[in-house]
Motif scaffolding. Structure first.
Motif, PDB file in Angstrom:
ATOM      1  N   VAL A   1     -19.959 -99.971   7.304  1.00 41.83           N
ATOM      2  CA  VAL A   1     -20.439 -99.362   6.072  1.00 41.83           C
ATOM      3  C   VAL A   1     -19.543 -98.189   5.702  1.00 41.83           C
ATOM      4  CG1 VAL A   1     -22.116 -97.998   7.383  1.00 41.83           C
ATOM      5  CG2 VAL A   1     -22.439 -98.319   4.920  1.00 41.83           C
ATOM      6  N   LEU A   2     -19.394 -97.986   4.397  1.00 42.55           N
ATOM      7  CA  LEU A   2     -18.512 -96.960   3.851  1.00 42.55           C
ATOM      8  C   LEU A   2     -19.264 -96.145   2.818  1.00 42.55           C
ATOM      9  CD1 LEU A   2     -15.474 -95.884   3.346  1.00 42.55           C
ATOM     10  CD2 LEU A   2     -15.419 -97.575   1.496  1.00 42.55           C
TER      11      LEU A   2
ATOM     12  N   GLY B   1     -28.886 -95.999   7.688  1.00 41.98           N
ATOM     13  CA  GLY B   1     -29.651 -97.223   7.909  1.00 41.98           C
ATOM     14  C   GLY B   1     -28.776 -98.431   8.167  1.00 41.98           C
ATOM     15  N   ALA B   2     -27.739 -98.611   7.352  1.00 43.31           N
ATOM     16  CA  ALA B   2     -26.856 -99.768   7.528  1.00 43.31           C
ATOM     17  C   ALA B   2     -26.096 -99.680   8.841  1.00 43.31           C
ATOM     18  CB  ALA B   2     -25.888 -99.865   6.353  1.00 43.31           C
ATOM     19  N   ALA B   3     -25.611 -98.473   9.173  1.00 44.57           N
ATOM     20  CA  ALA B   3     -24.893 -98.301  10.435  1.00 44.57           C
ATOM     21  C   ALA B   3     -25.819 -98.563  11.617  1.00 44.57           C
ATOM     22  CB  ALA B   3     -24.314 -96.888  10.512  1.00 44.57           C
TER      23      ALA B   3
ATOM     24  N   LEU C   1     -23.758 -93.271  15.495  1.00 44.13           N
ATOM     25  CA  LEU C   1     -23.610 -94.448  14.651  1.00 44.13           C
ATOM     26  C   LEU C   1     -22.209 -94.497  14.042  1.00 44.13           C
ATOM     27  CD1 LEU C   1     -27.049 -94.439  12.808  1.00 44.13           C
ATOM     28  CD2 LEU C   1     -26.346 -95.831  14.772  1.00 44.13           C
ATOM     29  N   PRO C   2     -21.589 -95.659  14.021  1.00 49.36           N
ATOM     30  CA  PRO C   2     -20.252 -95.787  13.444  1.00 49.36           C
ATOM     31  C   PRO C   2     -20.307 -95.986  11.933  1.00 49.36           C
ATOM     32  CG  PRO C   2     -20.914 -97.868  14.435  1.00 49.36           C
ATOM     33  CD  PRO C   2     -22.034 -96.890  14.686  1.00 49.36           C
ATOM     34  N   CYS C   3     -19.485 -95.234  11.219  1.00 54.54           N
ATOM     35  CA  CYS C   3     -19.337 -95.420   9.782  1.00 54.54           C
ATOM     36  C   CYS C   3     -18.056 -94.730   9.354  1.00 54.54           C
ATOM     37  CB  CYS C   3     -20.533 -94.857   9.001  1.00 54.54           C
ATOM     38  SG  CYS C   3     -20.669 -93.055   9.078  1.00 54.54           S
ATOM     39  N   VAL C   4     -17.641 -94.973   8.115  1.00 46.16           N
ATOM     40  CA  VAL C   4     -16.447 -94.327   7.571  1.00 46.16           C
ATOM     41  C   VAL C   4     -16.856 -93.555   6.321  1.00 46.16           C
ATOM     42  CG1 VAL C   4     -14.133 -94.648   6.617  1.00 46.16           C
ATOM     43  CG2 VAL C   4     -14.900 -96.063   8.541  1.00 46.16           C
ATOM     44  N   ILE C   5     -16.412 -92.311   6.263  1.00 46.57           N
ATOM     45  CA  ILE C   5     -16.715 -91.401   5.159  1.00 46.57           C
ATOM     46  C   ILE C   5     -15.399 -90.959   4.543  1.00 46.57           C
ATOM     47  CG2 ILE C   5     -17.778 -89.187   4.544  1.00 46.57           C
ATOM     48  CD1 ILE C   5     -19.271 -89.575   7.394  1.00 46.57           C
TER      49      ILE C   5
END
Length: 352
Positions: free
Chosen positions: A73-74, A65-67, A97-101
């Motif tokens: 968002v992480l 959702g945030a991405a 969608l871009p994010c970091v995991i």
């Protein structure tokens, strides 16, 4: 900027904040708990949001959702928690969608133990979830590199609209080293015109990974594959350590690569020509690095904290041109320099 002594997990959290991350969703699991603990305090200081979700499944869908709204968002977890997130990760990759995991790997399978391991390599680099998708996977070997790659991960994610994984382990998450926080080299990042920021003065944006018509889903998958080819061309990273004249090439990443560097230094003093290929991107895998040493190398030795996972990519890169051997410890056991050196001596004796 003066260096600061920090634990790896906390340094990662600070690097995310300085990279512009303002949202974290996660759930506690050892040995990565210092990441959410640090961000629970730090994010409110910069106007961000920390939320401990009710589960890993909930956390990764909050990341979605945030991405989708265009935020940096992480999320972070450790091995069993990442397993629970894989469906959501596939959705995020499918929705571009871009994010970091972050995965601070522990021993497995199952609940395993809290000691460090590298047995999530397949999970990280071969998809993990369902469908034809890839994650960019970054493997730091020092706390400073953990900081640098975390910052760069957000830029890579935004540049390609793709999830990026930081693959560490319990040692790099828990060790303390001096670090400094320097922003990565600037990229021309695209504007997030696709984000669901509210349809004011424009048509609504729709973010999903559902394509009912097989023709459309195939086109979508082919677009993803084209993107992955571009990432492989532009973002592949590795370190070549004393490989110029090396006859035995060690291949290792993360914490294990630090141990292998000690082995290289020790055996060079004994007159054994040893070098190290250290992949920094586990995907895309640095296959071309092997072409640079294939003529002088007599054998490769892959060293992992697993029963043998990255060794399959090494074999693919070498493609039968030279022998590929494996040495590993698993279940949280860490290979020692003495063990690795003895294996290299055996190989050196056999290839003379």
């Amino acid at each position: 900027m003066a260096k600061k002594l920090m634990k790896g997990n906390e340094a990662l959290g600070e690097a995310a904040v300085q990279a512009g991350c303002r949202y974290f969703f996660g759930y506690p699991i050892t040995p990565q708990n210092e990441i959410p603990a640090y961000l629970a305090r730090r994010l409110p200081e910069v106007g961000g949001v920390f939320l401990q979700a009710e589960s890993e499944v909930a956390a990764i869908n909050m990341v979605y959702g945030a991405a989708g709204a265009g935020a940096r968002v992480l999320t972070s977890s450790s091995s069993p928690g990442i397993s629970l997130k894989t469906e959501g990760i596939s959705y995020i990759a499918g929705a571009q969608l871009p994010c970091v995991i972050v995965n601070i790997v522990r021993g497995g399978p199952g609940l395993g133990g809290i000691q460090p391991a590298q047995s999530d390599y397949f999970q990280a680099t071969k998809g993990g979830g369902h469908g034809d998708y890839r994650l960019v996977v970054l493997a730091p070997s020092t706390v400073q590199e953990l900081v640098d790659l975390t910052m760069e991960a957000f830029d890579i994610a935004d540049a390609y609209r793709t999830p990026v994984m930081i693959l560490g382990d319990g040692i790099i998450g828990q060790m303390m080293e001096p670090v400094e926080f320097n922003p990565p080299k600037g990229r021309d990042l695209p504007e997030k015109t696709w984000a669901t920021t509210g349809a004011k003065g424009r048509k609504p944006n729709v973010v999903n990974s559902l394509h009912m018509a097989p023709e459309e889903l195939e086109k979508h998958n082919l677009r993803l594959q084209a993107k992955y080819r571009e990432i492989a061309e532009k973002e592949t990273k590795c370190e070549m350590y004393q490989t110029e004249d090396a006859e035995i090439i060690l291949v290792a990443y993360g914490t294990t690569a630090r141990i292998c560097k000690t082995v290289v230094q020790q055996l060079r003093k004994e007159g054994i020509k040893v070098g190290l290929i250290r992949p920094i991107t586990l995907w895309p895998y640095p296959e071309k690095a092997f072409n640079e040493v294939i003529d002088t190398a007599k054998a490769f030795l892959t060293v992992e904290m697993s029963t043998g996972q990255m060794v399959e990519d090494v074999r693919l890169a070498v493609n039968g041109r030279k022998p590929v051997h494996f040495y590993g410890r698993t279940g949280g056991m860490i290979p020692t320099p003495q063990e690795i050196a003895e294996k290299v001596r055996e190989l050196a004796g056999g290839v003379k």
